[in-house]
Design an enzyme around this catalytic site. Structure first.
Site, PDB file in Angstrom:
ATOM      1  N   THR A   1       0.870  -1.173   0.000  1.00  0.00           N
ATOM      2  CA  THR A   1       0.000   0.000   0.000  1.00  0.00           C
ATOM      3  C   THR A   1       0.904   1.219   0.000  1.00  0.00           C
ATOM      4  O   THR A   1       1.639   1.464   0.958  1.00  0.00           O
ATOM      5  CB  THR A   1      -0.926   0.006   1.220  1.00  0.00           C
ATOM      6  OG1 THR A   1      -1.735  -1.171   1.192  1.00  0.00           O
ATOM      7  CG2 THR A   1      -1.823   1.234   1.213  1.00  0.00           C
TER       8      THR A   1
ATOM      9  N   LYS B   1      -7.097   1.134  -3.037  1.00  0.00           N
ATOM     10  CA  LYS B   1      -6.733   0.641  -1.705  1.00  0.00           C
ATOM     11  C   LYS B   1      -6.926   1.730  -0.654  1.00  0.00           C
ATOM     12  O   LYS B   1      -7.347   1.446   0.480  1.00  0.00           O
ATOM     13  CB  LYS B   1      -5.284   0.153  -1.697  1.00  0.00           C
ATOM     14  CG  LYS B   1      -4.789  -0.341  -0.323  1.00  0.00           C
ATOM     15  CD  LYS B   1      -5.630  -1.492   0.229  1.00  0.00           C
ATOM     16  CE  LYS B   1      -5.220  -1.882   1.641  1.00  0.00           C
ATOM     17  NZ  LYS B   1      -3.926  -2.549   1.720  1.00  0.00           N
TER      18      LYS B   1
ATOM     19  N   LYS C   1       0.244   4.497   8.703  1.00  0.00           N
ATOM     20  CA  LYS C   1       0.891   4.901   7.444  1.00  0.00           C
ATOM     21  C   LYS C   1      -0.128   5.023   6.318  1.00  0.00           C
ATOM     22  O   LYS C   1      -0.130   5.984   5.558  1.00  0.00           O
ATOM     23  CB  LYS C   1       1.986   3.899   7.101  1.00  0.00           C
ATOM     24  CG  LYS C   1       2.705   4.138   5.772  1.00  0.00           C
ATOM     25  CD  LYS C   1       2.119   3.337   4.609  1.00  0.00           C
ATOM     26  CE  LYS C   1       2.316   1.845   4.791  1.00  0.00           C
ATOM     27  NZ  LYS C   1       1.806   1.069   3.608  1.00  0.00           N
TER      28      LYS C   1
END
Length: 300
Positions: free
Chosen positions: A102, A177, A245
């Site tokens: 990701t 995503k 993150k």
């Protein structure tokens, strides 16, 4: 492993909770597997089963037809792919490179441009489904790049996921995503708040889950992570530090669009508080600790 001679040689870089399980699925489908990880210990079970270890990403790139990476951060991705020792400089002509980290949509677009200049195909293909989905080969894989490149590697991706969808050009997989993570962020707030309310109301949380888990509130997070919250099981399927993150990436992208996402911002704040109090490497279900978990009227 009894490899079919006509199967592509697959290089796999990043053998953590997700990557290790995903690489195992690829190896189980009899693809010749080549592996690299910063810590060799995480690769040992695959090497023992027949995978070929490489001391550097460059040496892996020199022999692999398809290279899959799933590492930590966009900085890790950049370091892995770019530079004289990187994957792009050392990949074989006509190789297909698939980054399943990701990461940043803009970085995915940059890597695709750089790959094209070297006659290499590049896909961004982040995943959702957690450790369970990785182990069972049931991941949802969100792909950005060309349909032609995807067609060349789709059989390999189906070793790891049941739902492989081309979302658009380079970067589209990463944007999808981030949509996924935005939805998860606010859903986790709802699960933690609902179960915290149940416990503070004096209800048995597992009994509550048996009812609401099959009603309109039903969903993957409630039914899979709700019981872990109730049991105080915070072992990671997906670590909070990685989710923080991802949320930061999503917030940066939304900010660039001029798009307000208050649910995401609240989840960011609460998860960051957990990082600062020692939960960075706990599973995302540890969010329940940000609430008045288990208080009763007499100690309010």
């Amino acid at each position: 492993m009894n490899h079919s001679e006509n199967k592509a040689k697959v290089g796999f870089i990043g053998l953590g909770i997700m990557g290790g399980a995903m690489a195992t699925r690829v190896a189980a489908a009899d693809y010749p597997l080549h592996v690299y990880n910063r810590s060799r210990a995480k690769a040992q079970s695959l090497v023992d089963a027949g995978a070929t270890w490489h001391d550097t990403p460059a040496s892996l790139a020199a022999v692999a037809d398809v290279i899959i990476s799933i590492v930590g951060t966009p900085t890790d991705v950049r370091d892995l792919y770019l530079g004289n020792a990187g994957l792009l400089a050392n990949a074989r002509p006509a190789a297909v490179l698939i980054d399943m980290t990701t990461s940043s949509p803009a970085l995915a677009q940059q890597l695709a441009r750089d790959a094209q200049a070297r006659s290499i195909d590049m896909l961004d293909a982040p995943v959702s489904g957690g450790e369970i989905g990785a182990r069972e080969g049931r991941l949802s894989i969100m792909v950005g790049g060309s349909a032609e490149a995807l067609a060349r590697v789709e059989a390999i991706l189906h070793c790891m996921g049941t739902n492989v969808v081309l979302q658009g050009g380079p970067g589209a997989g990463q944007h999808t995503k981030l949509c996924n993570q935005i939805v998860i962020a606010s859903t986790m707030l709802g699960v933690a708040e609902g179960l915290s309310y149940a416990r503070n109301a004096g209800l048995d949380v597992q009994t509550v889950l048996s009812s609401i888990g099959s009603g309109a509130a039903s969903g993957f997070l409630l039914n899979n992570l709700g019981p872990k919250m109730a049991n105080g099981d915070f072992a990671p399927g997906f670590m909070i530090e990685h989710f923080v993150k991802d949320m930061a990436l999503a917030y940066e992208e939304a900010l660039a669009m001029g798009h307000e996402l208050p649910g995401l911002q609240l989840a960011q704040r609460l998860y960051q508080q957990l990082v600062e109090t020692g939960f960075a490497r706990a599973g995302t279900q540890a969010l329940v600790n940000a609430y008045a978990w288990g208080k009763t009227d007499e100690n309010h």
